[in-house]
Enzyme design. Structure first.
Site, mmCIF file in Angstrom:
data_model
loop_
_atom_site.group_PDB
_atom_site.id
_atom_site.type_symbol
_atom_site.label_atom_id
_atom_site.label_comp_id
_atom_site.label_asym_id
_atom_site.label_seq_id
_atom_site.Cartn_x
_atom_site.Cartn_y
_atom_site.Cartn_z
ATOM 1 N N ARG A 178 0.807 -1.222 0.000
ATOM 2 C CA ARG A 178 0.000 0.000 0.000
ATOM 3 C C ARG A 178 0.844 1.278 0.000
ATOM 4 O O ARG A 178 0.498 2.267 0.622
ATOM 5 C CB ARG A 178 -0.974 -0.002 1.187
ATOM 6 N N SER A 229 -11.951 -1.300 2.006
ATOM 7 C CA SER A 229 -11.373 -1.737 3.277
ATOM 8 C C SER A 229 -10.843 -0.525 4.033
ATOM 9 O O SER A 229 -9.982 0.201 3.532
ATOM 10 C CB SER A 229 -10.234 -2.734 3.042
ATOM 11 N N GLU A 299 -6.265 2.502 6.202
ATOM 12 C CA GLU A 299 -5.886 2.503 4.797
ATOM 13 C C GLU A 299 -6.468 3.731 4.113
ATOM 14 O O GLU A 299 -5.922 4.244 3.144
ATOM 15 C CB GLU A 299 -6.399 1.224 4.123
#
Length: 304
Positions: A178, A229, A299
């Site tokens: 990420r 998410s 995230e």
């Protein structure tokens, strides 16, 4: 900051055809459907317009937020001061000879995956259901179903902090879980990327994309606004499983709720504020930390 109307006038001199909106509600431009007004909302249609706009904003030291599809972003109820530069008009996608697809920063991943499928190119199927754009996906090395951008991005053209067009190749992207080198250089702006794919049968590729899409429909709360998410996957765990084991499924703060379908998704049940969502995020983090000793890292990018 200088008066908004004066700044808008300067931007129109630099890019006469650019669309400029004042006090544009950000809830219209994020998949969370949350966010107050942006002082200026700019939509360049070409790389040249983008470069001209960025030059004006940086010369005048105007706060700047780059926006793709708004799919991984939680924006403050107070909105965004300065300028939001929305990339969605830069959305050209071309399948090239030799097994590559070239896509501009604002192109939706779903469109890129479909274009690759029609060209008989495999490798981008994982991206077909990610509700983001190419620029944001490269920035955060987006992924799903064991695929990620790091596996297919061969080259990226970007504007550096001085407005010069430069190119990254291969390992220079600095991809990790990420993240990419762009996280370390917030003044760099993705313009386009070349994706290296492999030959495949269009029908087989389509079957795989349809299977991924069905899995998403079965497991994810696609009927409510969300940012996908909410938390990164903690080492050795799955965020959704920890949240569910902590008894938080269905827990609400205002109109923000831990999805009853998939606990890894925090959803907007209608009219949720950024404050609601932030308090729910904090509640989830505190409960998981207390019960399992695991820190959940967001995230989702929080823009205050």
């Amino acid at each position: 900051m200088e008066h908004i109307s004066e700044l808008a006038a300067a931007l129109r001199v630099a890019a006469p055809d650019i669309e400029i909106k004042e006090n544009e509600p950000m809830r219209r431009h994020t998949t969370f459907a949350i966010g107050g007004p942006a002082d200026l909302f700019l939509s360049p249609k070409t790389a040249e317009e983008l470069a001209a706009v960025l030059a004006v904003l940086r010369q005048r030291q105007i706060p700047l937020l780059l926006l793709g599809n708004g799919s991984n972003m939680l924006v403050s109820d107070e909105g965004v001061r300065g300028a939001v530069v929305c990339m969605t008009e830069l959305d050209d996608v071309r399948a090239e000879d030799g097994g590559t697809v070239t896509a501009e920063a604002g192109a939706l991943l779903s469109r890129i995956a479909r274009r690759a499928q029609r060209a008989g190119l495999t490798g981008a199927e994982f991206a077909g259901g990610i509700p983001g754009s190419l620029g944001g996906a490269v920035f955060m090395n987006a992924g799903a179903y064991d695929g990620q951008m790091a596996g297919i991005v061969e080259q990226t053209d970007y504007l550096d902090g001085e407005g010069e067009l430069r190119t990254l190749k291969g390992a220079a992207h600095g991809f990790d879980y990420r993240r990419s080198v762009f996280r370390d250089h917030p003044d760099w702006t993705v313009v386009r990327s070349v994706l290296r794919l492999q030959p495949g049968e269009p029908a087989v590729i389509l079957d795989k994309m349809n299977d991924f899409a069905q899995r998403r429909r079965d497991k994810q709360p696609l009927n409510f606004p969300s940012a996908g998410s909410t938390f990164k996957r903690p080492a050795g765990h799955f965020a959704g499983q920890l949240i569910e084991k902590a008894g938080l499924k269905g827990t609400s703060v205002g109109a923000a709720q831990v999805s009853e379908k998939h606990a890894g998704f925090l959803i907007n049940r209608g009219g949720a504020t950024c404050g609601d969502m932030l308090r729910l995020i904090e509640l989830v983090q505190q409960r998981v930390r207390a019960q399992f000793g695991v820190e959940l890292e967001c995230e989702v990018r929080i823009v205050r």
